[in-house]
Write a protein that holds these residues in place. Structure first.
Motif, PDB file in Angstrom:
ATOM      1  N   LYS A 124      16.390   5.086 -34.785  1.00  0.00           N
ATOM      2  CA  LYS A 124      15.082   5.177 -34.144  1.00  0.00           C
ATOM      3  C   LYS A 124      14.885   6.583 -33.578  1.00  0.00           C
ATOM      4  O   LYS A 124      15.844   7.252 -33.191  1.00  0.00           O
ATOM      5  CB  LYS A 124      14.930   4.125 -33.048  1.00  0.00           C
ATOM      6  CG  LYS A 124      14.769   2.705 -33.598  1.00  0.00           C
ATOM      7  CD  LYS A 124      14.552   1.698 -32.502  1.00  0.00           C
ATOM      8  CE  LYS A 124      14.119   0.339 -33.055  1.00  0.00           C
ATOM      9  NZ  LYS A 124      15.053  -0.235 -34.026  1.00  0.00           N
ATOM     10  N   TYR A 137       9.556   5.645 -33.634  1.00  0.00           N
ATOM     11  CA  TYR A 137       9.583   5.518 -35.092  1.00  0.00           C
ATOM     12  C   TYR A 137      10.909   4.900 -35.520  1.00  0.00           C
ATOM     13  O   TYR A 137      11.944   5.099 -34.875  1.00  0.00           O
ATOM     14  CB  TYR A 137       9.438   6.884 -35.762  1.00  0.00           C
ATOM     15  CG  TYR A 137       8.096   7.538 -35.569  1.00  0.00           C
ATOM     16  CD1 TYR A 137       7.067   7.355 -36.487  1.00  0.00           C
ATOM     17  CD2 TYR A 137       7.857   8.366 -34.475  1.00  0.00           C
ATOM     18  CE1 TYR A 137       5.833   7.972 -36.322  1.00  0.00           C
ATOM     19  CE2 TYR A 137       6.627   8.986 -34.294  1.00  0.00           C
ATOM     20  CZ  TYR A 137       5.621   8.786 -35.221  1.00  0.00           C
ATOM     21  OH  TYR A 137       4.404   9.398 -35.052  1.00  0.00           O
ATOM     22  N   LEU A 139      13.501   4.420 -38.945  1.00  0.00           N
ATOM     23  CA  LEU A 139      13.808   4.870 -40.297  1.00  0.00           C
ATOM     24  C   LEU A 139      13.908   3.654 -41.217  1.00  0.00           C
ATOM     25  O   LEU A 139      14.712   2.749 -40.979  1.00  0.00           O
ATOM     26  CB  LEU A 139      15.115   5.658 -40.307  1.00  0.00           C
ATOM     27  CG  LEU A 139      15.516   6.301 -41.633  1.00  0.00           C
ATOM     28  CD1 LEU A 139      14.493   7.356 -42.054  1.00  0.00           C
ATOM     29  CD2 LEU A 139      16.904   6.925 -41.529  1.00  0.00           C
ATOM     30  N   TRP A 148       9.694   7.074 -42.525  1.00  0.00           N
ATOM     31  CA  TRP A 148       9.639   6.605 -41.146  1.00  0.00           C
ATOM     32  C   TRP A 148       8.422   5.704 -40.946  1.00  0.00           C
ATOM     33  O   TRP A 148       7.379   5.911 -41.566  1.00  0.00           O
ATOM     34  CB  TRP A 148       9.551   7.776 -40.173  1.00  0.00           C
ATOM     35  CG  TRP A 148      10.794   8.612 -40.137  1.00  0.00           C
ATOM     36  CD1 TRP A 148      11.108   9.645 -40.967  1.00  0.00           C
ATOM     37  CD2 TRP A 148      11.891   8.479 -39.235  1.00  0.00           C
ATOM     38  NE1 TRP A 148      12.330  10.170 -40.635  1.00  0.00           N
ATOM     39  CE2 TRP A 148      12.835   9.479 -39.574  1.00  0.00           C
ATOM     40  CE3 TRP A 148      12.161   7.624 -38.166  1.00  0.00           C
ATOM     41  CZ2 TRP A 148      14.031   9.640 -38.881  1.00  0.00           C
ATOM     42  CZ3 TRP A 148      13.352   7.785 -37.472  1.00  0.00           C
ATOM     43  CH2 TRP A 148      14.278   8.776 -37.825  1.00  0.00           C
TER      44      TRP A 148
END
Length: 326
Positions: A124, A137, A139, A148
């Motif tokens: 994250k 965000y 991954l 992302w």
């Protein structure tokens, strides 16, 4: 006798060691990132520049390494508020090169800080923006740093119903909980330096797996200090403590907080301010803990580097101070 380990360019604006401490990345006024490596990590040989890559036309203000599980990559925050991810790759039998793998830019706001956290399920990335918003965000593919997904967006306030539209933030600071236990929820601490008092105070945010959302579980400020602008935060590694230790720097000094591990009925964690450290002649913009979470290094606008420790009675004191050599 002191011995330099690397010689940086005169236009260097920021620097960051990778997670093993064997590589150093620096940013410059002219939009380049330079990576330094040691010819022999086991020796005391000085680091030398092994690559220099132009990443922007404007100055690079912050460089952050991506966790090593996801390759050799860095995030760059530039003066125009843009955020980009660069990865070291090999292409067509060519020497190692740094390639752009993802760019984030929003014309209405600027990125102030970015930090990565390895959670039980994924990587994250938390981004703090100049409008007071926080973006998390995730991954999607661990093999592709370009993929992302925005998981959440919120403001740094305890009351989720409160929103502040006309907010101007000069800086922000994020620090993830260094613990990586599978049974432990992902969490980070965040503070702002802004014109909106409700956003400034440092809050601990934790991911609520049951409701798939981020919730504030602690506020690191006394009632009279909640509007103080925050310059830097640092979450200490925890080796055997029953509580967490977090450092927060404001205009009043460096506060050391103990944060409990057992939430109350409202989901809040207990907090206690155990020390207020002073000694710097100005704002403290950067703080780092050692691997044991026992020694705190701080630096700021006065150019000094100070080391702080607590004695056996829990009393914090300055252990050492270093002046700039030139």
């Amino acid at each position: 006798m002191e011995k330099p380990i690397a010689t940086l360019d005169i236009d260097t604006t920021c620097s960051s060691w990778n997670y093993s401490g064997q590589r150093l990345a620096t940013g410059s006024l002219h939009g380049t990132i330079t990576v330094f490596d040691s010819p022999d990590p086991a020796s005391s040989s000085p680091f030398s520049s092994t690559s220099k890559t132009r990443v922007h036309d404007d100055a690079v203000l912050k460089v952050v390494w991506v966790p090593p599980e996801y390759g050799d990559a860095v995030a760059c925050v530039c003066k125009d508020g843009s955020l980009s991810l660069w990865e070291e790759v090999v292409e067509d039998a060519q020497p190692l090169q740094w390639k752009l793998c993802k760019s984030f830019k929003n014309k209405s706001t600027q990125v102030l800080d970015v930090q990565f956290g390895v959670c039980s399920t994924s990587l994250k990335m938390v981004v703090a923006c100049s409008d007071g918003h926080v973006k998390v965000y995730e991954l999607i593919d661990p093999l592709e740093l370009k993929n992302w997904q925005l998981q959440a967006e919120f403001q740094n306030v305890i009351d989720s119903l409160s929103t502040f539209a006309k907010t101007s933030c000069l800086s922000a600071s994020i620090s993830w909980n260094p613990q990586k236990g599978e049974s432990q929820e992902a969490s980070f601490v965040l503070g702002f330096n802004s014109n909106t008092q409700q956003l400034n105070s440092s809050k601990v945010w934790e991911f609520d797996q049951a409701h798939n959302r981020w919730v504030p579980v602690a506020e690191l400020a006394l009632p009279a200090d909640k509007g103080d602008q925050v310059y830097s935060v640092a979450w200490a590694p925890n080796i055997g403590r029953s509580y967490e230790v977090i450092a927060v720097s404001t205009n009043k000094g460096i506060a050391i907080w103990h944060v409990g591990s057992n939430p109350d009925l409202d989901g809040r964690l207990s907090v206690e301010k155990v020390a207020l450290l002073s000694g710097h002649g100005g704002e403290v913009w950067q703080m780092e803990w050692d691997m044991s979470g026992m020694t705190l290094a701080t630096t700021g606008s006065d150019g000094m580097v100070r080391l702080w420790q607590a004695n056996l009675n829990g009393v914090w004191h300055e252990q050492a101070a270093f002046e700039p050599t030139s």
